[in-house]
Design a protein around this motif. Structure first.
Motif, PDB file in Angstrom:
ATOM      1  N   ILE B  20      63.403 -22.451  47.606  1.00  0.00           N
ATOM      2  CA  ILE B  20      62.608 -21.226  48.176  1.00  0.00           C
ATOM      3  C   ILE B  20      61.923 -20.367  46.884  1.00  0.00           C
ATOM      4  CG2 ILE B  20      62.665 -18.889  49.313  1.00  0.00           C
ATOM      5  CD1 ILE B  20      65.219 -20.052  50.663  1.00  0.00           C
ATOM      6  N   PHE B  22      60.869 -21.797  43.928  1.00  0.00           N
ATOM      7  CA  PHE B  22      59.732 -22.561  43.727  1.00  0.00           C
ATOM      8  C   PHE B  22      58.496 -22.247  44.483  1.00  0.00           C
ATOM      9  CE2 PHE B  22      62.754 -24.727  40.656  1.00  0.00           C
ATOM     10  CZ  PHE B  22      61.864 -24.713  39.565  1.00  0.00           C
ATOM     11  N   ALA B  23      58.953 -22.320  45.865  1.00  0.00           N
ATOM     12  CA  ALA B  23      57.791 -22.574  46.707  1.00  0.00           C
ATOM     13  C   ALA B  23      57.110 -21.296  46.721  1.00  0.00           C
ATOM     14  CB  ALA B  23      58.512 -22.703  48.218  1.00  0.00           C
ATOM     15  N   LYS B  26      54.656 -21.149  43.807  1.00  0.00           N
ATOM     16  CA  LYS B  26      53.324 -21.781  44.116  1.00  0.00           C
ATOM     17  C   LYS B  26      52.582 -21.469  45.047  1.00  0.00           C
ATOM     18  CE  LYS B  26      53.285 -25.693  41.546  1.00  0.00           C
ATOM     19  NZ  LYS B  26      51.920 -25.695  40.850  1.00  0.00           N
ATOM     20  N   ILE B  27      52.984 -20.779  46.270  1.00  0.00           N
ATOM     21  CA  ILE B  27      52.142 -20.423  47.390  1.00  0.00           C
ATOM     22  C   ILE B  27      51.602 -19.127  46.921  1.00  0.00           C
ATOM     23  CG2 ILE B  27      52.359 -19.934  49.776  1.00  0.00           C
ATOM     24  CD1 ILE B  27      54.524 -21.576  50.225  1.00  0.00           C
TER      25      ILE B  27
END
Lengths: 88, 325, 132
Positions: B20, B22-23, B26-27
């Protein structure tokens, strides 16, 4: 059998998480979060019974209510969100 | 078998947390990141439960998944939805990150193992707390006993911190006002479903407040749950009506009243020649005095938390939406 | 008593299977509305079965009443959320995929007036990089 249910719920959590990462639309993410919340409640109930967590039912009940409020807040936000803030 | 299961659950949940994080780096869609933070809170509360920290999990559930999401969305309403990413990589960052990571890993090597009986934390105050809770306070939940009685000063400080947080938000943002056009659309199904739900939430809040001596929970969690009930009302029926049920002007007073209840409970023991916040003085029977003191103190904390959280929600949601072009 | 144990096992297994099926549907189905239906329908029944399984295993105590309350909350909350989400998505311009093409693509002809269509495409580009 409880162990099987716990493993099934863990796999379910992982799959729902992937959907939350992928999107593609914002509604998919909302759906994924709500679904993740429901699965968390189930996980608390099943895991709490199997592993003997203290007063797990209270926490599960609380999570079900909080999940409901959170998702409603998100939906209400999108209802009144104006598209002017979007990236052009 | 059971121990293996616990290990598997721990590893899976920690892996979820890392994914979560890392995501969400990125987003760039801030709304999606808010959603991911909601999931993060769910997972971390599960982890707390698995570590047998029930009261912490309860607080994380009440604050992290519900109220923080509402607050972040209210803040997001006032700004743009997408992050302005500047693709700029500095080489200096890499060695700093590696060094910090190495230092942290080196520090972790000195930690005692999880559940180690010889760890320092199990040897100084914890045995006293466990013994004295049975002798002097006589309530099943040791966490509540430590929080409200042994460490009463700390909790008093925390309550004052919450009060001052509410005061700071009030000074910076003001109480806000409600525009007519921001009212939610009429949705009959929601209206019918939400009414009994609010009653259930409020009763559950009261249950958590007064059951804190026996099970998980206490004033803090109960305050958040109670405020969530009113936030739900405001979300579905519109803020104009919510402000009629609980006027915004009354909230700062309620918050101060909560802190006052706590302080006066301490002062009462001071009057009868005992130390500040020594509940033995409240009744002729020391154990009864402890019970009464914990009840009063928890009520003060609950009132302060409830009114502060509702106050912060009002000030955020009452702001006018700025349209960026 | 053995029969109750068996019943509990059957409930747990069936509930776990249903929840898992729902998650696979949530991941694999082509557009938002089918995913919504996959998640919500299985979730509601799976949740009830799992909780009943636990209830049969614990026996009669105070927790049983709370679990019944939990079933009631989930039975009311889940369909309401599904209804609200479906409505919000329909108002927000998400269209059901009429043809079966590759998943993850709304295959309706692109509508230039519709801001949300463009938004979906940009989001796919952004989040495609997210870790799987």
């Amino acid at each position: 059998m409880i162990a099987a249910a716990i493993v099934a719920l863990l796999i379910t959590l992982a799959l729902t998480l992937i959907r939350a990462f992928m999107g593609p639309s914002i509604y998919d993410r909302i759906l994924a979060v709500n679904s993740f919340g429901t699965k968390t409640v189930l996980f608390i109930v099943v895991g709490g019974h199997a592993l003997g967590w203290f007063s797990y039912v209270d926490i599960a009940l609380m999570y079900a209510l909080v999940n409901f409020i959170g998702t409603l807040a998100v939906m209400r936000f999108f209802e009144q969100y104006s598209p002017h803030g979007e990236r052009s | 078998m059971i121990a293996n299961l616990e290990l598997v659950i721990d590893i899976c949940l920690l892996a979820f947390l890392i994914m979560i994080v890392f995501a969400s780096i990125k987003i760039t869609d801030l709304f999606a990141v808010t959603m991911l933070f909601g999931i993060f809170s769910f997972v971390s509360a599960l982890l707390f439960l698995d570590l047998d920290a029930v009261d912490v999990a309860f607080t994380e559930a009440a604050v992290g998944a519900g109220f923080t999401t509402v607050l972040m969305l209210s803040a997001l309403r006032l700004t743009t939805r997408f992050e302005n990413v500047k693709h700029r990589h500095s080489l200096l960052g890499l060695p700093i990150v590696i060094l910090t990571g190495a230092a942290l890993l080196y520090g972790v090597a000195d930690f005692p193992n999880m559940g180690d009986a010889n760890a320092p934390i199990h040897h100084h105050l914890a045995p006293d707390f466990i013994r004295l809770t049975q002798q002097k306070i006589d309530i099943p939940n040791i966490v509540t006993a430590v929080l409200a009685s042994f460490r009463g000063y700390d909790t008093f400080g925390e309550t004052v911190v919450i009060f001052s947080a509410g005061a700071a938000v009030l000074m910076l943002l003001g109480m806000g006002h409600v525009e007519r056009k921001q009212e939610p659309e009429k949705n009959l199904i929601l209206w019918v479903v939400v009414k009994p739900m609010i009653a259930l939430i409020l009763i559950f809040g009261l249950y958590v407040q007064f059951h804190g001596d026996f099970g998980a929970g206490g004033g803090f969690q109960a305050g958040v749950i109670f405020a969530s009930g009113f936030i739900l009302y405001s979300l579905v029926f519109g803020e104009t009506y919510a402000r009629k049920v609980i006027p915004a002007t009354i909230l700062p007073r309620l918050s101060a009243l909560g802190v006052l209840i706590y302080g006066v409970t301490g002062l009462m023991s001071l009057i009868s020649n005992k130390p500040f916040l020594d509940y033995n003085a409240l009744s002729s029977n020391p154990v009864g005095g402890q019970h009464l003191g914990i009840l009063l103190v928890e009520a003060g904390v609950g009132l302060a938390v409830f009114s502060t959280i509702l106050l912060i929600y009002y000030s955020f949601s009452g702001r006018e939406v700025i349209h960026y072009e | 008593m053995i029969i109750i144990g068996w019943l509990s096992d059957v409930c747990l297994l069936l509930g776990g299977f249903l929840v898992l099926t729902g998650a696979v549907g949530l991941l694999r189905l082509p557009d938002f509305f089918t995913r919504l239906h996959a998640a919500s329908v299985t979730e509601t029944l799976g949740a009830v079965l799992l909780i009943i399984g636990i209830m049969l295993d614990t026996g009669l105590m105070l927790d049983t009443a709370k679990l019944i309350l939990l079933i009631c909350v989930m039975f009311i909350a889940n369909p309401t959320i599904t209804h609200g989400l479906c409505r919000a998505a329909a108002h927000g311009g998400i269209k059901p995929a009429m043809e079966t093409k590759s998943p993850m693509q709304n295959s309706t002809p692109s509508d230039s007036k519709n801001i949300y269509e463009n938004q979906i495409q940009t989001e796919t580009g952004v989040s495609g990089k997210a870790p799987k």
